[in-house]
Design a protein around this motif. Structure first.
Motif, PDB file in Angstrom:
ATOM      1  N   PRO A 338       0.717  -1.166  -0.093  1.00  0.00           N
ATOM      2  CA  PRO A 338      -0.098   0.066   0.181  1.00  0.00           C
ATOM      3  C   PRO A 338       0.962   1.251  -0.027  1.00  0.00           C
ATOM      4  N   ASN A 339       2.195   1.447   0.820  1.00  0.00           N
ATOM      5  CA  ASN A 339       2.940   2.302   0.870  1.00  0.00           C
ATOM      6  C   ASN A 339       4.295   1.930   0.585  1.00  0.00           C
ATOM      7  N   VAL A 340       4.600   1.934  -1.120  1.00  0.00           N
ATOM      8  CA  VAL A 340       5.876   1.293  -1.316  1.00  0.00           C
ATOM      9  C   VAL A 340       6.942   2.734  -2.131  1.00  0.00           C
ATOM     10  N   LYS A 341       8.079   2.500  -2.151  1.00  0.00           N
ATOM     11  CA  LYS A 341       8.918   3.601  -2.881  1.00  0.00           C
ATOM     12  C   LYS A 341       9.731   1.885  -3.147  1.00  0.00           C
ATOM     13  N   ILE A 342       9.782   2.353  -4.850  1.00  0.00           N
ATOM     14  CA  ILE A 342      11.153   1.306  -5.005  1.00  0.00           C
ATOM     15  C   ILE A 342      12.242   2.007  -6.097  1.00  0.00           C
ATOM     16  N   LEU A 343      13.432   1.509  -5.393  1.00  0.00           N
ATOM     17  CA  LEU A 343      14.508   2.712  -6.249  1.00  0.00           C
ATOM     18  C   LEU A 343      15.878   1.259  -6.455  1.00  0.00           C
ATOM     19  N   GLY A 344      15.583   1.342  -7.640  1.00  0.00           N
ATOM     20  CA  GLY A 344      15.704   0.896  -8.344  1.00  0.00           C
ATOM     21  C   GLY A 344      16.443   1.011 -10.262  1.00  0.00           C
ATOM     22  N   PRO A 345      16.540  -0.034 -11.207  1.00  0.00           N
ATOM     23  CA  PRO A 345      15.786   0.192 -12.958  1.00  0.00           C
ATOM     24  C   PRO A 345      14.148   0.090 -13.180  1.00  0.00           C
ATOM     25  N   THR A 346      14.115   0.788 -13.830  1.00  0.00           N
ATOM     26  CA  THR A 346      12.791   0.287 -14.035  1.00  0.00           C
ATOM     27  C   THR A 346      12.383  -0.183 -15.589  1.00  0.00           C
ATOM     28  N   ASP A 383       2.953   0.691 -12.018  1.00  0.00           N
ATOM     29  CA  ASP A 383       2.620   1.743 -11.678  1.00  0.00           C
ATOM     30  C   ASP A 383       4.422   1.774 -11.559  1.00  0.00           C
ATOM     31  N   LEU A 384       5.019   2.723 -12.559  1.00  0.00           N
ATOM     32  CA  LEU A 384       6.003   3.720 -12.224  1.00  0.00           C
ATOM     33  C   LEU A 384       6.694   4.655 -11.631  1.00  0.00           C
ATOM     34  N   SER A 385       5.793   5.474 -11.167  1.00  0.00           N
ATOM     35  CA  SER A 385       5.980   5.875 -10.030  1.00  0.00           C
ATOM     36  C   SER A 385       5.887   5.811  -8.888  1.00  0.00           C
ATOM     37  N   LYS A 386       5.846   5.075  -8.375  1.00  0.00           N
ATOM     38  CA  LYS A 386       6.265   4.381  -7.516  1.00  0.00           C
ATOM     39  C   LYS A 386       8.098   3.491  -7.461  1.00  0.00           C
ATOM     40  N   TRP A 387       8.717   3.951  -8.726  1.00  0.00           N
ATOM     41  CA  TRP A 387      10.762   3.133  -9.192  1.00  0.00           C
ATOM     42  C   TRP A 387      10.919   5.200  -8.869  1.00  0.00           C
ATOM     43  N   ILE A 388      11.853   4.697  -8.931  1.00  0.00           N
ATOM     44  CA  ILE A 388      12.752   5.710  -8.395  1.00  0.00           C
ATOM     45  C   ILE A 388      13.963   5.658  -8.983  1.00  0.00           C
ATOM     46  N   PRO A 389      14.380   5.422 -10.572  1.00  0.00           N
ATOM     47  CA  PRO A 389      16.011   5.429 -11.023  1.00  0.00           C
ATOM     48  C   PRO A 389      16.984   5.283 -10.256  1.00  0.00           C
ATOM     49  N   MET A 390      17.644   4.340 -10.313  1.00  0.00           N
ATOM     50  CA  MET A 390      18.941   5.322  -9.282  1.00  0.00           C
ATOM     51  C   MET A 390      19.763   4.097 -10.116  1.00  0.00           C
ATOM     52  N   GLU A 391      21.624   4.936  -9.790  1.00  0.00           N
ATOM     53  CA  GLU A 391      22.710   3.912 -10.597  1.00  0.00           C
ATOM     54  C   GLU A 391      23.258   2.595  -9.229  1.00  0.00           C
ATOM     55  N   ASN A 392      23.424   2.075 -10.404  1.00  0.00           N
ATOM     56  CA  ASN A 392      24.274   0.848  -9.675  1.00  0.00           C
ATOM     57  C   ASN A 392      24.607   0.859  -8.750  1.00  0.00           C
ATOM     58  N   PHE A 393      25.083   0.462  -7.518  1.00  0.00           N
ATOM     59  CA  PHE A 393      26.302   0.736  -6.281  1.00  0.00           C
ATOM     60  C   PHE A 393      25.861  -1.088  -5.489  1.00  0.00           C
ATOM     61  N   ILE A 394      27.625  -1.482  -5.623  1.00  0.00           N
ATOM     62  CA  ILE A 394      27.003  -2.439  -4.276  1.00  0.00           C
ATOM     63  C   ILE A 394      27.790  -1.974  -2.663  1.00  0.00           C
ATOM     64  N   SER A 395      27.914  -2.162  -1.330  1.00  0.00           N
ATOM     65  CA  SER A 395      28.543  -1.312  -0.715  1.00  0.00           C
ATOM     66  C   SER A 395      29.720  -3.118  -0.698  1.00  0.00           C
ATOM     67  N   THR A 396      30.653  -2.780  -0.091  1.00  0.00           N
ATOM     68  CA  THR A 396      32.058  -3.136   0.328  1.00  0.00           C
ATOM     69  C   THR A 396      31.901  -3.382   1.985  1.00  0.00           C
ATOM     70  N   TYR A 397      30.458  -3.433   2.583  1.00  0.00           N
ATOM     71  CA  TYR A 397      30.118  -3.027   4.205  1.00  0.00           C
ATOM     72  C   TYR A 397      29.132  -3.423   3.937  1.00  0.00           C
ATOM     73  N   PRO A 398      28.676  -4.383   5.501  1.00  0.00           N
ATOM     74  CA  PRO A 398      27.020  -4.218   5.992  1.00  0.00           C
ATOM     75  C   PRO A 398      26.186  -3.735   6.129  1.00  0.00           C
TER      76      PRO A 398
END
Length: 419
Positions: A338-346, A383-398
């Motif tokens: 119901p109240n979601v935003k998805i950060l990542g590729p669209t 619903d692409l309004s729930k998707w926020i485009p982001m650049e790829n990133f993977i952290s080396t730390y937990p």
């Protein structure tokens, strides 16, 4: 939790999981099948198991032979299949490893234009994967970008790779000085695995690491909490979605002290089943039909969520480009929260269902085929309004008790919370 009709667990493993269901040949008798029988068997299994077609077009043989042996003359669609078989026969006379590599490459080129993931897993790979003595590893989680190209997605705490200070976001290039150019994920995993305390040498980004395999604990969910603008943020990093993980996540939700916001970081999710992905999604979404599952020679199945929702507040889902299809499937399902935003590729991603076909005859292991056996249809439009485009990133730390300011996903979450 999840209403499922007539589910066949063997057939719902989504492509790129490395836990094969093939059985182990204890006598270690493995060999390549005679070329003519091999091609006949391949065509038969395609007709039985490949979802999108019942036949292997002659044009595929023509194209494959041109790639495998560009100098062949008098080649046409009429004789290309015979040429293909003859190329396999010529390789059978050579060194076994050379012949195996050729079979692997030949089938890949033959099925290259088929939808999904359709490959031949060679006998030595099956033998290594199913040997019960090969139960130790080094702790790197790989993502298969392409044939022979393997990205380190994650490194497990306490593992030999972690102790050697190997970092994610690098490429594995060689195992024991052997290039991986024509290997599939299964080939690589089988050669990294082995007996505990045995040595393996990995070449990563030009650097050599000598590691000793061990048995270590894999934590499927890592949890932390943040306080941002007096908001209680509960952060879950999900790295593994096999049986039981959804129940573990549910218990963590029930034990939490009414968080204002939940973050589900699925950027490191590398292994899982569709059934468990659905159970995870069902913790956050109301009752509705979710997907329709299509399998070869089976009636389609509809999967629905229940009324049981364990969190209805603001939900952020962190998804990334280097992700397996079931990672995308989870993000796509959580879009129904119901109240979601998805950060990542669209981009839309096809989610196919894979099936392994073992080529076992008495005590002889001839390898296996892996076919696209079906696909997943999402029943709710995106619903692409729930998707926020982001650049790829993977952290080396937990994840820690504070957002990582080097992580663009974390910075974006802070911006969204402060708005």
């Amino acid at each position: 939790m999840l209403k499922i009709k007539k589910i066949n667990k063997k057939n719902i493993l989504i492509t790129l999981t490395i836990f094969l269901s093939l059985f182990y040949c204890s006598k270690k008798n493995y060999q390549l099948m005679e070329p003519e029988l091999f091609v006949k068997t391949l065509e038969k299994e395609i007709s039985i198991n490949y979802y999108f077609s019942n036949t292997l077009p002659t044009e595929n043989y023509l194209r494959a032979v041109k790639v495998l042996e560009p100098n062949i003359e008098n080649l046409s669609s009429l004789n290309a299949k015979d040429y293909f078989i003859e190329l396999l026969r010529q390789q059978n006379k050579k060194d076994y490893d050379v012949a195996e590599n050729f079979y692997r490459k030949a089938v890949y080129e033959l099925l290259k234009n088929f939808r999904g993931r359709n490959i031949y897993i060679v006998p030595s790979t099956i033998q290594l994967l199913k040997d019960p003595n090969n139960n130790a590893g080094v702790g790197i989680v790989l993502y298969e970008e392409d044939v022979g190209k393997f990205f380190i997605l994650d490194v497990i705490e306490g593992s030999p790779a972690h102790l050697a200070e190997i970092k994610p976001s690098q490429y594995l290039q060689m195992i024991d000085n052997k290039p991986l150019n024509e290997y599939f994920l299964e080939d690589v995993v089988s050669r990294i695995k082995g007996k505990s305390k045995t040595k393996v040498e990995l070449t990563i980004q030009g650097y050599d690491y000598i590691l000793y395999r061990s048995i270590y604990q894999f934590v499927p969910i890592r949890k932390t909490t943040w306080n941002i603008n007096n908001k209680n943020v509960l952060y879950f990093q999900i790295r593994f979605a096999m049986n039981g993980v959804s129940e573990q996540l549910k218990q963590l939700l029930l034990e939490s002290l009414n968080p204002d916001i939940i973050v589900l970081d699925i950027r490191y999710l590398s292994q899982g089943t569709l059934e468990e992905i659905l159970k995870i999604a069902d913790l956050f979404i109301p009752k509705k039909t979710l997907i329709k599952l299509y399998n070869k020679n089976q009636e389609s199945e509809v999967f629905s969520s229940t009324d049981n929702i364990y969190f209805t507040g603001k939900l952020f889902v962190l998804h990334q480009f280097k992700a397996t299809p079931f990672t995308y499937a989870l993000a796509r399902l959580l879009e129904n929260a119901p109240n979601v935003k998805i950060l990542g590729p669209t981009d839309e991603i096809d989610v196919f269902i894979g099936k392994e076909v073992s080529l076992q005859e008495k005590d002889t292991n001839y390898g296996a085929f892996y076919f696209t056996n079906g696909y997943v249809e999402f029943l709710e439009p995106s619903d692409l309004s729930k998707w926020i485009p982001m650049e790829n990133f993977i952290s080396t730390y937990p994840p820690s008790s504070k957002p990582n300011l080097d992580d663009p996903y974390h910075k974006k979450i802070m911006e969204l919370i402060k708005q």
